[in-house]
Design a protein around this motif. Structure first.
Motif, short mmCIF file in Angstrom:
data_model
loop_
_atom_site.label_atom_id
_atom_site.label_comp_id
_atom_site.label_asym_id
_atom_site.label_seq_id
_atom_site.Cartn_x
_atom_site.Cartn_y
_atom_site.Cartn_z
N LEU A 349 44.18 46.29 23.11
CA LEU A 349 43.58 46.82 24.34
C LEU A 349 44.67 47.14 25.38
N PRO A 350 44.56 48.28 26.05
CA PRO A 350 45.55 48.60 27.09
C PRO A 350 45.54 47.61 28.25
N ASP A 351 44.37 47.02 28.55
CA ASP A 351 44.26 46.06 29.65
C ASP A 351 43.63 44.78 29.12
N PHE A 352 44.41 43.71 29.14
CA PHE A 352 43.92 42.44 28.62
C PHE A 352 44.73 41.32 29.25
N ASN A 353 44.07 40.38 29.91
CA ASN A 353 44.78 39.39 30.71
C ASN A 353 45.50 38.35 29.86
N ALA A 354 44.88 37.92 28.78
CA ALA A 354 45.51 36.94 27.90
C ALA A 354 46.42 37.65 26.90
N GLY A 355 47.07 36.89 26.03
CA GLY A 355 47.83 37.50 24.96
C GLY A 355 46.92 37.99 23.86
N ALA A 356 45.92 37.14 23.53
CA ALA A 356 44.94 37.48 22.51
C ALA A 356 43.77 36.52 22.66
N MET A 357 42.66 36.83 22.01
CA MET A 357 41.46 35.99 22.07
C MET A 357 40.78 35.98 20.72
N GLU A 358 40.46 34.78 20.24
CA GLU A 358 40.00 34.56 18.86
C GLU A 358 38.52 34.81 18.64
N ASN A 359 37.93 35.79 19.28
CA ASN A 359 36.51 36.08 19.07
C ASN A 359 36.23 36.21 17.57
N TRP A 360 35.20 35.54 17.09
CA TRP A 360 34.92 35.49 15.67
C TRP A 360 34.60 36.88 15.13
N GLY A 361 35.44 37.37 14.25
CA GLY A 361 35.21 38.65 13.61
C GLY A 361 35.72 39.84 14.39
N LEU A 362 36.09 39.66 15.66
CA LEU A 362 36.61 40.75 16.49
C LEU A 362 37.63 40.17 17.45
#
Length: 962
Positions: A349-362
Motif C-alpha cells: 500500500l502507498p499509505d500504511f502506518n505500520a510496517g505490515a499487518m497480519e490480517n488472515w488471508g490478506l
C-alpha cells in the motif's frame, strides 16, 4: 588461545524449553491484562445521535457508574457472526468534497448474562435511523420469544460506543441479531477503513483499505471490538467497475459471486467473500483498488502479490512471491500444522502506518516492506522484506492456533520471523543479527526505571491510545530476546500440543506454564523451582539482571541493571531477582552451566591462571548483561588485542555493548568501555563494528556540540581507516560487491564512518559518485547497497544544489525503497534553512506522506544542526501534529524519543518538563510513556556528562597521538 563453549546440559535442557517454548508465554503475558482487567471509569458523556446532538432518551448517568462510561465491554454479550456490506466511494462527494463509505451490518450475538443494555463499539460513524426511530433494530435469531423493544439509542464519543437501552432483559442463552445502516468517512488518517492515494501516469488513484489493529475496526462498522470477542465475518464489498475487491476470504468459488447492480443510478460490482475463520475484529481487512498482481500456487494454496500496476509491471513483487511459499512451508513443518486458508494474499500500500499487518488471508504492507527491485534496493531492503514476510506468515501459519492476545502474536512472530527468513535465505545468518536488532534494542528501554513488565497493570491499560502504547520494544523484542533457540523435538512438541488445545480459543500464559510443567515432570530432570515460579520472574517484573562474575573467588551474583542506578523504581513482587541459566565459554570451568536463583548465592570452581579469561553468556542467548572482576576484563581486552577471533563475533559485539552500558550504569569505568574499541583496527566483522558504532553514537549525542567532538572524530578516523582500506581492496577499488551479506553491511559502515570523520579519500569518492549522477540523472552510478550512506554524505558536504537535486529525485522516485533512501538523506544537510523547509514539508501530505511525517522529523532531529529546529517545530505545532497524525499512532513514541535523545542540559530538561506541562490537555497518546522516559534519560545524560566529559576528552586526545 583455544576456547571451548559449555552449553546447557541435558539436565538443564528442559530450561531451554522453559525459557524457549516457555517464553512464548511472556508474549501472552504482555496482553493478558488487556483482556482480563476490569474497566476503568471516567467522567460520563451523554450519548448523541452521531451528529453531535445529545439524545434526551438516554438518561444522564451518575458519575463513574454506568457501563458506557467504561472503556471495556461488559461480558454479557458474545458475538458469533457478522454480515457486513460496505460501499466505499473512490471519488469525493460533489457537495462535501469528502470521500465516504456506506454500509450495513447484521451482528448475531448470544446473551450469556441477562441485561437490558447493548453496548457495541462505534467510532466516527453516522447512523441512519431505522423505522423504529432508533439507530438500530433488534430481532431474535433462531426462534424464541420476540426481542425486547429498543427504548433509547445513542452514541458515546469518549468511550466509542453505540448504546441501546431495552424495554426488557435479553434472555440468557438466546441469540439476537442487531442491524444497523451507517455512513463513515474514507479519510486519510491511516486507521480503520481509510483511503490511500497515489499518482499513476499523472492521474490520482484512490485505494480504499484498512488497518484495524488495535482498536479501529469500530471505525468501519459497529462491532464488539476487543480481541476476546471472536466471531465469523461475512463480508460483501460494493465497488466501481474496473476495480477489484479483496478481503480475508476468497472472492471466487461455489458460494461466492461477483455481480453487477445499480446503486444511486450507477452500475457497480458486488463481490461477496467466503466467511472467515472465527477471529478477532483487528484481523479483518477489505480493500478496493485497481492494483495489478502476480500469483502462484503451492500445494493448493493460492499465493498472490498485489501492488500498483507500475510496480507489478516492473517485477517488484517477484522476490516476495519467490520467498512466500518456502517460508509458508517452513512454518507448516515447524508447527506441524497445515495452513488452514485457501489463499495468502499480500498487498503493498502507498499509505500504511505500520510496517505490515497480519490480517488472515490478506496481509497488508508498506511498499518498502514488500516490493524489491534489484536495480534500486539494497541487501538490507531485501532482508527486511524476507523478515517481515516471515513475521506476518508466522501469524498466518498457525492462524487456527490463535492466541487471542494481540501482543502475543506480535511478540512470538518477532522471534520466529528470523527462523523463517533464515530458512528462505540461509546464507545471510540473520539469526545472529537478533543480538543487534532485538537484544540491544530492548536492553536500552528495559534498563530505564520507566520501563514496564511484560504484564501490565490492569488500571494502566484501558483507552485505545494506551493499548497502542503497548506496542513498543518491550512487546516486540523482549520476548524474542528471552527465548533460547526452540529447535528440539521436545520443545516443538510442547508448542504444538499447546497450540492445538487452544485452537480458535482464548488462553492465558499460565496455560502454557502448565504444559511446560508437565514436560518437565515427565523428563525426570528437576528445575530449581516450578515453571510458574521461574517464568514469572521474567514476566511479572520489569527489567533484567546484570550478572557479575569474580574469577578470583568464583562468586556469581545478580542485581537489577539500571542505566541510572540511583533512580527510584517500583517495588517488584520478586525483589528484582531472576532465575537465570548461565552458559560459559572456557575450558577450565568444570561446570557447563549453572542456575542463578538469588542475588548472591552461587559459587563456581574456577582455576583461572594469569592471562586466561572467562566469558559468560555464550552466543548471547541469555537476556542479561555480564560484568567481571578487573583482572578478567584485562584478560579479555588482551584477547581482543592479540587474537580477537578467539572470542566469537557475537560475543565480541556483546562485550562492547555490555562494557559501554555497564559504564553508563557506573559498574565499570567509561575508559574501560572505550578500550574495547581499540582493537577495531584489526576487526573486519560487521557485528562488533555495528555494536561499537551504535554505542559511540551515544558519545556523539552527548558531545557533538562540545570541544570533545574534534578529538573523538580524530580517534574514530584512525580506527575506521583500516576498515575502509580493507573494503577498498576487497571490492577492487569499489568495482565489485562484497560476497557476504554481513560484509555488504560492514562496507556501508566503513564508508559512512570514514566519510563522516573526514577521510579525504572517502569524501572524494562519494562526492564524485553523486556529482556523476547529478550530471546524468538518467544513470545512477551508485551501487544500491551504498546509496543511503553516499546520499547522506554528499548532501551533508554539499549545499542547496545537491539538496534540490535529491528532492527532485525523491519526488520522481517510483521505487519505494529508493524514495526512502532519499527521504532519509535529505535530512543530512547542514544548512538550517533547508532543514526548516524540510520540516514544513512534513505537514503537507502531498509532499511527505502522512505515514512518513513523524519519521522524517526524527531523521532531521538526528542531525546535530536539525535537532533544535525539530524540537522547536514539534513544540510549536504539537496540537496540530497530534490531531492530524493520530494520538494512537505507534510512531508517536519514536517521535518523542528521536527529538529528545540528545538532551543533556538543565535548560533542555526545563524545556522538556514545560512541554509536558503545556500539552497535558492535548495529550501525547502512545508517546505518553516516551515523555517520561525522555525526562529520565535527560537527567541521566546530564549526570553522565558532568562525570565523564574531561576524562573522555583526555582519553581521545591521548589515543589519537602518533
Amino acid at each position: 588461545m583455544g576456547a571451548k563453549g559449555f552449553f546447557i546440559s541435558k539436565a538443564v535442557g528442559v530450561v531451554g524449553i522453559v525459557l524457549g517454548a516457555g517464553a512464548v508465554a511472556t508474549i501472552i503475558a504482555l496482553s493478558v491484562v488487556y483482556s482480563q482487567e476490569k474497566a476503568k471509569t471516567d467522567a460520563p458523556v451523554a450519548p448523541t445521535d452521531g451528529t453531535g446532538t445529545t439524545l434526551p432518551t438516554v438518561p444522564t448517568p451518575a458519575p463513574s457508574n454506568e457501563p458506557w462510561d467504561k472503556y471495556r465491554l461488559p461480558e454479557s454479550l458474545v458475538p458469533e457472526t457478522y454480515t457486513v456490506t460496505l460501499h466505499p466511494r473512490l471519488i469525493p462527494d460533489p457537495i462535501t468534497k469528502l470521500y465516504i463509505f456506506t454500509g450495513t451490518s447484521h451482528v448475531v450475538f448470544k446473551c450469556v448474562k441477562e441485561t437490558q443494555l447493548i453496548l457495541i463499539h462505534s467510532n466516527k460513524l453516522n447512523y441512519t435511523k431505522a423505522l423504529n426511530g432508533f439507530l438500530a433494530t433488534l430481532t431474535t435469531e433462531g426462534g424464541g420469544a420476540p426481542a425486547p423493544a429498543i427504548k433509547s439509542s445513542g452514541l458515546v464519543e469518549k468511550t466509542q460506543y453505540l448504546v441501546l437501552q431495552l424495554s426488557d432483559s435479553l434472555v440468557k442463552d438466546q441469540k439476537y441479531k442487531l442491524s444497523t445502516t451507517f455512513t463513515g468517512e474514507l479519510a486519510d488518517d491511516l486507521g480503520g477503513f481509510y483511503r490511500s492515494e497515489y499518482l499513476e501516469n499523472g492521474v490520482k488513484k484512490i485505494v480504499a483499505t484498512t488497518q484495524m489493529q488495535p482498536t479501529d475496526a469500530r471505525k468501519a462498522f459497529p462491532c464488539f471490538d476487543e480481541p476476546a470477542m471472536k466471531a465469523i465475518f461475512h463480508i460483501t464489498l460494493v465497488h466501481a467497475h474496473g476495480t477489484r475487491a479483496l478481503s480475508n476470504g476468497m472472492e471466487t468459488g461455489e458460494l461466492i459471486r461477483t455481480t453487477d447492480q445499480t446503486i444511486d443510478g450507477m452500475s457497480v460490482q458486488v463481490t461477496t467473500f467466503e466467511p472467515t475463520k472465527k477471529m478477532s475484529t483487528y484481523l479483518l481487512a477489505f480493500i478496493v483498488s485497481d492494483f495489478g498482481f502476480i500469483q502462484t500456487t503451492l500445494e493448493g494454496v493460492l499465493i498472490r502479490i498485489f501492488a500498483r500496476k507500475a510496480a507489478i509491471d516492473a517485477n517488484q513483487g517477484e522476490y516476495a512471491l519467490s520467498v512466500t511459499g518456502p517460508i509458508l512451508k517452513f512454518f507448516e513443518n515447524y508447527y506441524n500444522a497445515t495452513y488452514p486458508l485457501p489463499k495468502s494474499d499480500q498487498i503493498a500500500l502507498p499509505d500504511f502506518n505500520a510496517g505490515a499487518m497480519e490480517n488472515w488471508g490478506l496481509i497488508t504492507y508498506r511498499e518498502t516492506a514488500l516490493l524489491y527491485d534489484a536495480k534500486y534496493s539494497s541487501n538490507s531492503n531485501k532482508e527486511r522484506i524476507a523478515s517481515i514476510i516471515s513475521h506476518e506468515l508466522a501469524h498466518m501459519a498457525f492462524v487456527k492456533k490463535s492466541y487471542h492476545y494481540m501482543a502475543l502474536c506480535v511478540g512470538f512472530a518477532s522471534y520466529v520471523e528470523y527462523l523463517g527468513a533464515d530458512h528462505a535465505e540461509p546464507s545471510w545468518g540473520v539469526k545472529d543479527l537478533t543480538v543487534l536488532s532485538d537484544i540491544h534494542r530492548v536492553f536500552a528501554v528495559d534498563a530505564l526505571a520507566s520501563s514496564h513488565p511484560l504484564s501490565s497493570k490492569a488500571e494502566d491499560i484501558q483507552r485505545p491510545e494506551q493499548i497502542s502504547e503497548l506496542f513498543d520494544a518491550i512487546s516486540y523484542s523482549k520476548v524474542q530476546s528471552t527465548l533460547t533457540k526452540i529447535n528440539n523435538k521436545v520443545s516443538l512438541c510442547i508448542l504444538q500440543t499447546y497450540l492445538n488445545k487452544f485452537a480458535y480459543g482464548n488462553t492465558v500464559y499460565t496455560d502454557l506454564w502448565d504444559h511446560l510443567q508437565m514436560a518437565v515432570d515427565e523428563s525426570g530432570k528437576p528445575l530449581p523451582g516450578r515453571v510458574h515460579d521461574i517464568m514469572n520472574t521474567w514476566v511479572l517484573q520489569m527489567g533484567f539482571p546484570v550478572i557479575t562474575i569474580d574469577t578470583a573467588t568464583g562468586l556469581v551474583t545478580q542485581k537489577h541493571f539500571l542505566l541510572d542506578p540511583e533512580s527510584n523504581v517500583e517495588a517488584s513482587p520478586y525483589n528484582y531477582e531472576w532465575i537465570v541459566p548461565i552458559t560459559w565459554m572456557k575450558t577450565n570451568i568444570n561446570q557447563p552451566s549453572i542456575w542463578l536463583t538469588k542475588k548472591s548465592d552461587t559459587r563456581v570452581e574456577m582455576k583461572v591462571i594469569s592471562g586466561q579469561w572467562v566469558l559468560a553468556n555464550l552466543d548471547t542467548v541469555g537476556y542479561y548483561r555480564v560484568n567481571y572482576d578487573m583482572a578478567n576484563w584485562e584478560s579479555l581486552l588482551n584477547a581482543l588485542t592479540s587474537n580477537h577471533q578467539d572470542i566469537p563475533k557475537i560475543n565480541r559485539a556483546q562485550l562492547i555493548d555490555d562494557a559501554f552500558n555497564l559504564a553508563r550504569a557506573k559498574e565499570i569505568s567509561t575508559i574501560l568501555a572505550l578500550r574495547t574499541t581499540q582493537y577495531l583496527t584489526k576487526e573486519t566483522e560487521y557485528m562488533p563494528w555495528e555494536s561499537a558504532l551504535d554505542n559511540l553514537d551515544f558519545f556523539y549525542l552527548m558531545f557533538d556540540r562540545s570541544e570533545v567532538l574534534g578529538p573523538m572524530q580524530a580517534y574514530l578516523l584512525k580506527q575506521v581507516t583500516p576498515l575502509f582500506d580493507h573494503f577498498r581492496i576487497l571490492t577492487v577499488d569499489w568495482t565489485i560487491i562484497p560476497p557476504g551479506h554481513m560484509d555488504q553491511y560492514n562496507q556501508v559502515n566503513a564508508i559512512g564512518k570514514a566519510c563522516s570523520t573526514g577521510l579525504p579519500q572517502c569524501q572524494t569518492l562519494v562526492q564524485g559518485w553523486f556529482t556523476s549522477w547529478m550530471d546524468n540523472p538518467a544513470v545512477n552510478p551508485i551501487e544500491p547497497n551504498l546509496r543511503s550512506t553516499v546520499y547522506c554524505s554528499a548532501i551533508a558536504a554539499g549545499g542547496a544544489k545537491e539538496w534540490d537535486f535529491a528532492w527532485d529525485q525523491f519526488l520522481k522516485a517510483s521505487i519505494a525503497t529508493e524514495a526512502e533512501k532519499l527521504r532519509a538523506a535529505l535530512a543530512c544537510t547542514k544548512e538550517p534553512w533547508l532543514l526548516n523547509r524540510y520540516l514544513e514539508y512534513t505537514l503537507n501530505p502531498s509532499l511527505i506522506r502522512k505515514q512518513d511525517a513523524t519519521s522524517t522529523i526524527v531523521y532531521i532531529a538526528s542531525n546535530v544542526v536539525g535537532q533544535p529546529l525539530a524540537w522547536d517545530f514539534i513544540r510549536d505545532r504539537w496540537s496540530y501534529i497530534f490531531n492530524q497524525y493520530g494520538g494512537g499512532s505507534f510512531s508517536f513514541s519514536n517521535l518523542i524519543n528521536g527529538v529528545t535523545e540528545r538532551f543533556s542540559s538543565k535548560f533542555e530538561l526545563q524545556q522538556l518538563e514545560q512541554f509536558k506541562k503545556d500539552n497535558e490537555a492535548v495529550g501525547f497518546g502512545s508517546g505518553t510513556l516516551a515523555v517520561e522516559q525522555a525526562i529520565e534519560r535527560t537527567k541521566a545524560n546530564m549526570m553522565w556528562i558532568s562525570e565523564n566529559k574531561q576524562q573522555v576528552l583526555k582519553w581521545f586526545v591521548d589515543n589519537t597521538l602518533p
